[in-house]
Scaffold this active site. Structure first.
Site, PDB file in Angstrom:
ATOM      1  N   ARG A   1     -12.673  10.368 -16.283  1.00 31.20           N
ATOM      2  CA  ARG A   1     -12.373   9.159 -15.514  1.00 31.20           C
ATOM      3  C   ARG A   1     -12.253   7.924 -16.416  1.00 31.20           C
ATOM      4  NH1 ARG A   1     -14.474  10.219  -9.932  1.00 31.20           N
ATOM      5  NH2 ARG A   1     -14.213   8.019  -9.520  1.00 31.20           N
TER       6      ARG A   1
ATOM      7  N   TYR B   1      -9.248   5.422 -16.742  1.00 32.08           N
ATOM      8  CA  TYR B   1      -9.122   4.421 -15.671  1.00 32.08           C
ATOM      9  C   TYR B   1     -10.230   3.376 -15.791  1.00 32.08           C
ATOM     10  CZ  TYR B   1      -8.599   2.618 -10.879  1.00 32.08           C
ATOM     11  OH  TYR B   1      -8.413   1.811  -9.780  1.00 32.08           O
ATOM     12  N   ASP B   2     -11.489   3.857 -15.840  1.00 35.64           N
ATOM     13  CA  ASP B   2     -12.634   2.938 -15.818  1.00 35.64           C
ATOM     14  C   ASP B   2     -12.623   2.017 -17.041  1.00 35.64           C
ATOM     15  OD1 ASP B   2     -13.098   4.840 -13.915  1.00 35.64           O
ATOM     16  OD2 ASP B   2     -15.156   5.293 -14.493  1.00 35.64           O
TER      17      ASP B   2
HETATM   18  N1  LIG Z   1      -6.697   1.453  -3.216  1.00 40.18           N
HETATM   19  C1  LIG Z   1      -7.924   1.326  -3.665  1.00 40.18           C
HETATM   20  O1  LIG Z   1      -8.868   1.784  -3.020  1.00 40.18           O
HETATM   21  C2  LIG Z   1      -8.195   0.609  -4.966  1.00 40.18           C
HETATM   22  C3  LIG Z   1      -9.527   0.467  -5.369  1.00 40.18           C
HETATM   23  C4  LIG Z   1      -9.786  -0.199  -6.568  1.00 40.18           C
HETATM   24  C5  LIG Z   1      -8.763  -0.741  -7.315  1.00 40.18           C
HETATM   25  N2  LIG Z   1      -7.483  -0.582  -6.903  1.00 40.18           N
HETATM   26  C6  LIG Z   1      -6.425  -1.123  -7.779  1.00 40.18           C
HETATM   27  O2  LIG Z   1      -5.412  -1.743  -7.018  1.00 40.18           O
HETATM   28  C7  LIG Z   1      -4.138  -1.497  -7.605  1.00 40.18           C
HETATM   29  C8  LIG Z   1      -3.206  -0.858  -6.583  1.00 40.18           C
HETATM   30  O3  LIG Z   1      -3.768   0.368  -6.141  1.00 40.18           O
HETATM   31  P1  LIG Z   1      -3.061   1.284  -5.045  1.00 40.18           P
HETATM   32  O4  LIG Z   1      -4.128   1.920  -4.270  1.00 40.18           O
HETATM   33  O5  LIG Z   1      -2.017   0.499  -4.354  1.00 40.18           O
HETATM   34  O6  LIG Z   1      -2.414   2.400  -5.989  1.00 40.18           O
HETATM   35  P2  LIG Z   1      -0.935   2.991  -6.036  1.00 40.18           P
HETATM   36  O7  LIG Z   1      -0.954   4.128  -6.984  1.00 40.18           O
HETATM   37  O8  LIG Z   1      -0.441   3.226  -4.650  1.00 40.18           O
HETATM   38  O9  LIG Z   1      -0.109   1.779  -6.631  1.00 40.18           O
HETATM   39  C9  LIG Z   1       0.003   1.522  -7.997  1.00 40.18           C
HETATM   40  C10 LIG Z   1       1.440   1.105  -8.276  1.00 40.18           C
HETATM   41  O10 LIG Z   1       1.578   0.794  -9.652  1.00 40.18           O
HETATM   42  C11 LIG Z   1       2.792   1.388 -10.125  1.00 40.18           C
HETATM   43  N3  LIG Z   1       2.640   1.578 -11.576  1.00 40.18           N
HETATM   44  C12 LIG Z   1       1.786   2.417 -12.224  1.00 40.18           C
HETATM   45  N4  LIG Z   1       1.931   2.296 -13.556  1.00 40.18           N
HETATM   46  C13 LIG Z   1       2.887   1.345 -13.753  1.00 40.18           C
HETATM   47  C14 LIG Z   1       3.476   0.780 -14.911  1.00 40.18           C
HETATM   48  N5  LIG Z   1       3.102   1.157 -16.138  1.00 40.18           N
HETATM   49  N6  LIG Z   1       4.437  -0.166 -14.734  1.00 40.18           N
HETATM   50  C15 LIG Z   1       4.832  -0.540 -13.513  1.00 40.18           C
HETATM   51  N7  LIG Z   1       4.304  -0.032 -12.369  1.00 40.18           N
HETATM   52  C16 LIG Z   1       3.334   0.893 -12.495  1.00 40.18           C
HETATM   53  C17 LIG Z   1       2.901   2.680  -9.353  1.00 40.18           C
HETATM   54  O11 LIG Z   1       4.192   3.235  -9.354  1.00 40.18           O
HETATM   55  C18 LIG Z   1       2.449   2.211  -7.968  1.00 40.18           C
HETATM   56  O12 LIG Z   1       3.503   1.682  -7.221  1.00 40.18           O
HETATM   57  C19 LIG Z   1      -4.380  -0.589  -8.829  1.00 40.18           C
HETATM   58  O13 LIG Z   1      -4.422  -1.403  -9.983  1.00 40.18           O
HETATM   59  C20 LIG Z   1      -5.744  -0.008  -8.541  1.00 40.18           C
HETATM   60  O14 LIG Z   1      -6.425   0.285  -9.740  1.00 40.18           O
HETATM   61  C21 LIG Z   1      -7.179   0.080  -5.753  1.00 40.18           C
END
Ligand SMILES: NC(=O)c1ccc[n+]([C@@H]2O[C@H](COP(=O)([O-])OP(=O)(O)OC[C@H]3O[C@@H](n4cnc5c(N)ncnc54)[C@H](O)[C@@H]3O)[C@@H](O)[C@H]2O)c1
Length: 315
Positions: free
Chosen positions: A146, A149-150
């Site tokens: 993990r 990510y972390d």
């Molecule tokens: N949903 C949750 O529960 C949650 C919790 C904690 C943090 N987050 C953070 O919120 C953000 C959005 O999460 P989500 O749940 O919508 O995830 P998701 O995977 O649905 O969305 C992430 C988006 O980023 C795009 N992406 C990934 N790498 C990329 C890159 N190098 N360049 C351009 N685009 C890129 C993906 O195609 C996707 O559209 C993330 O940064 C995630 O770490 C979400």
């Protein structure tokens, strides 16, 4: 309609789960939105209903490479968020958090934009204190599955604060806890979408471990409110600030609830807990309440109903 105080807002990861809701909300508020995404986990379907909106622009771009655009605000959401997706190419995951943040911070510096980072409760790792306040430094394994990510997200926070101290950038850091709702990826293995899909298909619901580990689940609309309030907060408030729903549920209880709410005949099956899976997660949201006047309004039953409807329609 474009609003008179309209801003040009860049949303990286704009076609993902949270990003697509944020694009929609900011367009509804009358802003110009530039959605930047490499479509790694995001889907065009998430923003298809917005494509005829005159103030939306969509750009396929990987934020690991520099981007030159003129904007007033940047929401940096790009990063795969579910373990299945972020562990598929862990080096790219770290690059997205680290190189991606450097590129977006560089852009913010050049055009003097305010920039918000979507950080995560995963910066607390497997926490030794409960609930987790922002002052807790976390308990993170730096070399596990993990960690891409972390540790990527932790390094991104460091970069945000160094750009703030060194270059006086206006930054905002949100530590997002588990969020769920329509447009989650159906097969990304996150617990809410997993359970709903399994229940609707009449498959066994997979609970990892004994199911006593707890999580708190925030409905997406509440999260979007929190992110926008944070972006609009006074410049001297940088965060980090926890955004999430403090109501705690055991994973087993969640599985039972989903079975009941979907009228499913599915059973629950218990499987070994993945390594490094945190046992407890619950945000202390006192700062968000005090500074942003924000707290979640949508409770689990109401939010689950909306998510179940979305997945049922999709199936
Ligand atoms: N949903 C949750 O529960 C949650 C919790 C904690 C943090 N987050 C953070 O919120 C953000 C959005 O999460 P989500 O749940 O919508 O995830 P998701 O995977 O649905 O969305 C992430 C988006 O980023 C795009 N992406 C990934 N790498 C990329 C890159 N190098 N360049 C351009 N685009 C890129 C993906 O195609 C996707 O559209 C993330 O940064 C995630 O770490 C979400």
């Amino acid at each position: 309609m474009k609003n008179i105080s309209s801003k040009r807002v860049l949303i990286t990861g704009g076609s993902g789960f949270l990003g697509s809701h944020l694009c929609e909300r900011l367009l509804d508020e009358g802003h110009e939105v530039l959605c930047v995404d490499n479509f790694y986990t995001g889907r065009r379907a998430n923003i298809a209903h917005l494509l005829n909106r005159p103030y939306l622009e969509v750009l396929r771009h990987d934020i690991c490479f520099p981007l030159y655009v003129e904007v007033d605000e940047i929401y940096n959401l790009a990063c795969p968020a579910s373990p299945i997706h972020y562990q598929f190419d862990p080096v790219q995951t770290t690059k997205t958090s680290v190189h991606g943040s450097i590129n977006m911070l560089g852009l913010a510096k050049r055009v003097k934009a305010k920039i918000l980072q979507a950080s995560t409760s995963e910066v607390y790792g497997d926490p030794t204190i409960h609930p987790q306040p922002e002052t807790y430094w976390g308990n993170v394994n730096p070399i596990g599955l993990r960690s891409c990510y972390d540790e990527g997200k932790r390094c991104a926070e460091t970069l945000f604060f160094d750009y703030h101290r060194q270059h006086k950038l206006k930054i905002k850091v949100a530590r997002i806890f588990n969020t769920y709702g329509p447009r989650m990826h159906p097969n990304d293995g996150r617990v809410v979408s997993n359970f709903i899909m399994q229940a609707l298909k009449g498959e066994e619901l997979t609970v990892y471990g004994d199911g006593k580990q707890t999580r708190s689940f925030c409905y997406v609309d509440d999260m979007i409110d929190g992110l926008i309030k944070l972006m609009n907060s006074p410049d001297d408030f940088t965060g980090p600030v926890n955004l999430g729903n403090p109501n705690e549920f055991s994973i087993h209880k969640l599985a039972l609830k989903v079975i009941e709410m979907t009228d499913s005949k599915a059973n629950i099956v218990f499987k070994p807990l993945p390594f490094d899976d945190p046992t407890q997660r619950k945000p202390d949201i006192s700062i968000a309440k005090k500074v942003l006047q924000w707290e979640p309004k949508i409770q689990l039953d109401e939010g689950l109903n909306k998510a179940i409807k979305y997945f049922r329609d999709m199936l």
